[in-house]
Write an enzyme that holds these catalytic residues in place. Structure first.
Site, PDB file in Angstrom:
ATOM      1  CG  ASP A   5      97.031   3.453  51.224  1.00 42.99           C
ATOM      2  OD1 ASP A   5      96.220   4.126  51.852  1.00 42.99           O
ATOM      3  OD2 ASP A   5      97.843   2.680  51.754  1.00 42.99           O
ATOM      4  CE  LYS A   6      98.291   9.678  55.227  1.00 38.52           C
ATOM      5  NZ  LYS A   6      99.436   9.318  56.079  1.00 38.52           N
TER       6      LYS A   6
END
Length: 1137
Positions: free
Chosen positions: A469-470
């Site tokens: 995920d960022k």
């Protein structure tokens, strides 16, 4: 499949012409849409370009068939597989069984069809149909299914099923070989440990669910407020949710305590983004004088059927008792989804979806029981051993000549040799896994790491794809203002004080001018003219830019109210309150907050804001008031936001605008620096915004306003007409400045990603964020290295576009791919196989605007198409599906709550810990388990070989060589400690493993445990078993008891020496284990007089015979190992020497 896709198929001219005619027909049939002008665009290109545009299957018959065929081709090609007997043998039977089971399950749990619904405010009993309970349930089993479920999970493995059959056979007198406990004790131990572990996990889940379900909420009834449990909330209830409380179910937002009629909510557990979202109450109910009036009106909400999409909602609100009836359309901004948290004020909503039908539950998948690749490989090896066992027994019975009840003898032989498949394999491996988990949690280099699934630590050493995920995983989601560029000058973090001075000077000048005009107008003008010309222009440009940034936004300052003060006194003490430390900013985007905090730091502070006006405070403490005339919000289509304000003191009207460079470059006046500077900032990983302004006269504004309000009332094409009117303003705007904001990365993200890339792990970033932001972070985190190109996949909506875009992407080599969620959906619909194949060749892939279910879908696709091991890393509720779908899920305890870390197999506190977790612990766990598993098999094989030799010498009698306790002791107290001490072995020091991550690549090939290594161990076992048994038979003189004594003692010594041979790095506990086991054996000789002749054991003859046999069985292996180390050392030994 890849081999069937030539990139440039060579074809005859006639074929090309035919194909071109077909293609022309295809695109003209598509009508005058994008397809049609695409065709004309491509006609201009040279002939070779046409070939690249061929269907992705790149085969002649693709276009030679009908148009309709073209639509079915890719699917048809993949499904044309082998049929008939061959198919049945190659796994068809498995397919048939699973489809039957799936069908049965489907029949048993037939899902209710989801329908749209009409919900009456406050009257749950008026609902036509039953809706699910609003209870959260994360448990895998219930009271009745627990034992059968756990037993099924255990016995679906061939290994365990085999032990069960063997143990049960001991109840048949004719087949009884030893004592019952020799079979049932180990099996019972394995099952007891498993059931205990599952029960504890299940109980913890139950407790977590219970805690969530028993949270209390206020429900509004005709008689006033009542407290109700979260799990008892029904569709149609009116629920009051306080600030910082979790929203219990999906609701439509009716009213709020905030004056503006709107509130902010935090959605981090739903979509992973930590910025706050603005939600608007239904205006009809917000306008009601008092809370109780919600019951005096006759109103209902019509809501669409429950869906997965968290970003959209369609519904209507109708009030029937007014004249005429009020109809309001409801959209996503009128909803409050479950699992979000109220960030400001108190809200009241009507419940529309509960339990399983809420958006958050529909977006989470059921957790599956994860099984490690190593366990599957060992399961395959045990099947091979079983075949060997059956073959060996059959050979024995054949040599016996099928005398008497031969089938009974066959079964007795099967039981005699059953040690070929040792039950202690499961015990040792399970204890080993527990030991690795303990080591990971005790490692002080990665503090706070928790192992939640103890069954798959070896998976950490076999990963090929890492999906991350960022927001909150790679970045901290904290924005910092880094750069202001005015075209001629650029200001960085170290020169912000200059800006501050300019702002102070310019505001003191305007103030002195204002006061000077009253008294005498000469002094200020004189002072002004003496200042240098250029200085003044820069100063005024900075002043304009800072003012624009301070005004053009959607930020609201919020003050924590102090105890004791009522609203009125607070309002009266407005000035004093503004200077207070208790101001926080709220906005739906953290970028905007960073900009407003920066203007505060240089002296221009936003002190208050409501729907109609905002106030700024200058460095000298003066308050400037601006009336907000219009706000044009930011959308993902227009990529910009605008605001029209009127200055109260001068009555000037100004239109300010800020947005992405792609959107703004055509709007601002001509300049020669914007594009270049935007590129420079993007390379540094900064998010850029272009700020511009336009001064309007009163007439211009009035003209605009009349056109704008007219457009807003139109019924047809409203959005288009409104956009057209706004665009009439957005012309020839004056470019003020370019800003750069940095989203700070987590500590050591760059070196960690670098290390993982060197280790041969391909990294995919899946984020719910915007395309521009995702690309920025991919560059700044070095997910994409500086030299690599980035291919941004253009938005596609249909098959033709996807086709062309994929062909464009195919021509690129070694470039990272950036694709948005909706384009991905289209590609997977038509060209799943080709897309995954192309994407897997990329060094890095970034998917933006991904929904939680899409993330999980991508993980499953990679598993199916590549067959490699995947790992998912995330920190929010939106990552749970992805974490549960991956072979190995890692959760980070972050700002977005603990949901991900609780659902994950491993929970860490920082992204940088992944490096050590994989390179060191993953490597060790896999190598150790492989060695341990094979050694335990060797231990069983050697004794079975001895049994075979013994039986064949004694006329193929099915009589056991070692009775009762000797067998149990052999697998437990005599050899267990040294064999188990292999879990402390390591081939490479942790420092070396981290310094040379390339070593990790070897692990993914799975060479530590394969049929080749297994075969080597089988040969060693046969050699040693044969030597030990024949040696004992040759050397024994008078009594048979001596054979048992000599061979058993030599066997124990051989096992201890073999452990020493296998070990690569000695640990003091290993030495202790070796001597402890030897001591135990020697001590027990005194008590085992029913098996051994004690008088014979104490003689020298016994000692030299045992020593001779042991040396013959072990010495050749030591010599071979020494030669192998000299002639072909493993890759890591070159680094360590």
């Amino acid at each position: 499949m890849a081999d069937h896709i030539p990139l440039y198929p060579v074809r005859s001219a006639a074929a090309v012409a035919a194909v071109n005619r077909k293609r022309a027909a295809y695109y003209s049939a598509a009508g005058p849409g994008p397809g049609a002008d695409r065709h004309s665009r491509y006609q201009l290109e040279d002939e070779s370009a046409h070939l690249d545009e061929m269907p992705l299957m790149m085969s002649e018959e693709g276009f030679e068939n009908d148009e309709s065929d073209y639509h079915t081709l890719p699917r048809a090609r993949i499904t044309r597989r082998k049929r008939g007997i061959e198919w049945l043998v190659c796994g068809g039977w498995k397919f048939l069984c699973t489809s039957c089971c799936d069908w049965l399950i489907h029949v048993c749990q037939r899902k209710k069809e989801l329908k749209a619904r009409t919900v009456w405010l406050g009257y749950p009993e008026k609902c036509e149909e039953k809706h699910p309970r609003n209870a959260i349930k994360n448990q895998k089993y219930n009271v009745f299914t627990f034992i059968p479920g756990v037993l099924y999970e255990q016995f679906k493995f061939f290994l365990n099923l085999y032990f069960l059959v063997v143990s049960c056979s001991q109840f048949v007198p004719a087949l009884k070989i030893g004592y019952l406990y020799t079979y049932w004790a180990p099996l019972g131990f394995v099952l007891a440990v498993t059931i205990m572990r599952e029960a504890i996990d299940e109980f913890r889940r139950f407790q977590r669910d219970k805690e969530m379900n028993s949270q209390l909420y206020s429900k509004l009834t005709v008689r006033g407020k009542v407290q109700v449990k979260s799990s008892d909330i029904q569709v149609g209830d009116l629920i009051i949710v306080e600030k910082n409380q979790r929203i219990p179910s999906d609701m439509v937002f009716l009213r709020t305590s905030e004056k503006a009629g709107s509130c902010f909510i935090r959605t981090d557990q739903l979509d992973g983004e930590t910025d706050w979202k603005l939600k608007v109450a239904v205006s009809c109910t917000q306008r009601l004088p008092a809370l109780g009036d919600l019951f005096s009106i006759n109103a209902y909400v019509y809501a669409q059927k429950p869906q997965l999409d968290i970003h959209s909602f369609e519904g209507t609100f109708t009030r029937e008792d007014s004249d005429p009836p009020v109809h309001e359309s409801l959209s996503i901004e009128n909803t409050l989804w479950a699992s979000t948290v109220v960030a400001s004020g108190t809200v009241i909503g009507v419940v529309i979806y509960t339990g399983k039908e809420t958006r958050s539950v529909m977006n989470t998948s059921n957790p599956k029981n994860k099984v490690g690749l190593l366990d599957l490989e060992l399961n395959q090896l045990t099947k091979a051993l079983f075949l060997a066992l059956v073959a060996l027994s059959a050979v024995m019975v054949t040599l016996q000549g099928f005398v008497g009840p031969w089938y009974r003898n066959l079964f007795r032989f099967l039981l005699l040799f059953s040690y070929i498949i040792p039950i202690s394999l499961r015990v040792n491996l399970d204890m080993g896994k527990a030991a690795y988990g303990w080591m990971i949690m005790r490692d002080e280099h990665i503090p706070g790491t928790v192992v939640r699934t103890s069954t798959i630590p070896e998976e950490l050493g076999r990963l090929v794809y890492l999906l991350t995920d960022k927001t909150g995983t790679l970045t901290q989601n904290e924005m910092v203002f880094k750069r202001l560029h005015l075209g001629t000058v650029s200001y960085g973090t170290d020169t912000m004080d200059e800006i501050q001075n300019h702002v102070i000077v310019s505001y003191s000048q305007t103030q002195s001018q204002a006061s000077g005009n009253n008294a005498s107008s000469t002094p200020p003008r004189k002072a002004q003219s003496s200042a240098p010309k250029v200085r003044k222009s820069v100063s005024s440009r900075i002043h304009e830019a800072v003012k624009a940034i301070a005004l053009c936004h959607n930020v609201t300052p919020v003050y924590e109210s102090r105890a004791g003060g009522t609203g009125e006194t607070e309002y009266a003490e407005v000035d004093q309150d503004f200077s207070d430390e208790n101001r926080t900013y709220q906005a739906s985007s953290p970028d905007e907050v960073a900009l407003v905090q920066w203007t505060e730091s240089v002296g221009l502070t936003l002190v208050s804001r409501d729907l109609a006006s905002m106030q700024l405070k200058t460095p000298s403490g003066q308050i400037l008031t601006y009336h907000v005339l219009q706000v044009f919000p930011f959308t993902s289509e227009n990529k910009r936001m605008g605001i029209v304000v009127r200055d109260e003191s001068t009555a000037e009207i100004t239109f300010y605008m800020k947005g992405a460079d792609v959107a703004m470059s055509t709007i601002v006046q001509y300049n020669d620096w914007l594009e270049e500077e935007c590129g420079n900032m993007a390379r540094e990983g900064l998010r850029t915004l272009v700020v511009a302004k336009k001064s309007l006269t009163e007439e211009q504004y009035q003209d605009f306003e009349s056109r704008y309000s007219q457009a807003k009332l139109s019924l047809h094409d409203r959005a288009l007409k409104v956009a057209a009117v706004v665009e009439s303003l957005e012309r020839e705007m004056e470019l003020l400045c370019l800003t750069g904001v940095e989203d700070q990365l987590q500590a050591d993200v760059r070196p960690t990603l670098e290390m993982l890339r060197n280790a041969g792990i391909k990294i995919w970033m899946l984020t719910g964020d915007k395309l521009e932001t995702a690309t920025c972070i991919a560059k700044s985190s070095h997910l994409v290295s500086r030299t690599q190109d980035i291919h941004v996949f253009r938005p596609v909506t249909n098959r033709g576009e996807a086709h062309l875009e994929l062909n464009a992407f195919r021509r690129k080599h070694d470039c990272a791919l950036v694709i948005s969620g909706d384009s991905l959906e289209v590609c997977l619909k038509y060209y799943e196989h080709e897309f995954v194949e192309l994407a897997c060749q990329c060094p890095a892939v970034v998917c933006c605007r991904c929904s939680p279910t899409q993330k999980a879908h991508i993980v499953k696709l990679l598993q199916q198409h590549t067959g490699r091991r995947t790992c998912a890393v995330g920190d929010g509720g939106n990552d749970v599906s992805m974490i549960q779908a991956a072979d190995c899920g890692i959760g980070i305890e972050g700002k977005e709550g603990k949901q991900a870390s609780l659902a994950a197999d491993f929970s860490i506190t920082q992204f940088k810990h992944i490096g050590r977790l994989l390179m060191v612990h993953g490597r060790n766990s896999y190598k150790r388990s492989a060695a341990l598993g094979q050694f335990v098999m060797h231990r069983g094989l050697i004794i079975s070989t001895m049994q075979a030799v013994f039986s064949s010498v004694f006329y193929f009698a099915s009589v056991p060589l070692y009775q009762g306790f000797l067998m149990v002791g052999y697998a437990t107290i005599y050899t267990m400690f040294p064999v188990f001490s292999l879990v402390l072995d390591q081939d490479v020091k942790p420092e070396t493993a981290l310094l040379y991550p390339e070593l990790y690549k070897d692990l993914t090939k799975g060479r530590s445990l394969s049929f080749k290594t297994f075969l080597i161990w089988v040969l060693i076992s046969i050699y040693q078993g044969g030597i030990l048994m024949y040696g004992a038979l040759v050397l024994f003189e008078s009594e048979f008891v001596h054979v048992v004594a000599i061979s058993f003692t030599a066997l124990i010594l051989t096992e201890l020496l073999m452990v020493a041979l296998t070990i690569r790095t000695w640990h003091w506990l290993m030495v202790v284990a070796e001597f402890l086991s030897l001591g135990c054996y020697l001590a027990s000789l005194a008590f085992l007089n029913e098996y051994f002749d004690v008088a014979f054991i104490t003689t020298l003859t016994f000692l030299w015979k045992v020593s001779a046999i042991t040396v013959v069985s072990c010495l050749p292996l030591y010599i071979l190992k020494y030669l192998k180390r000299k002639l072909s050392p493993p890759s890591y030994s070159k680094l360590t020497s």
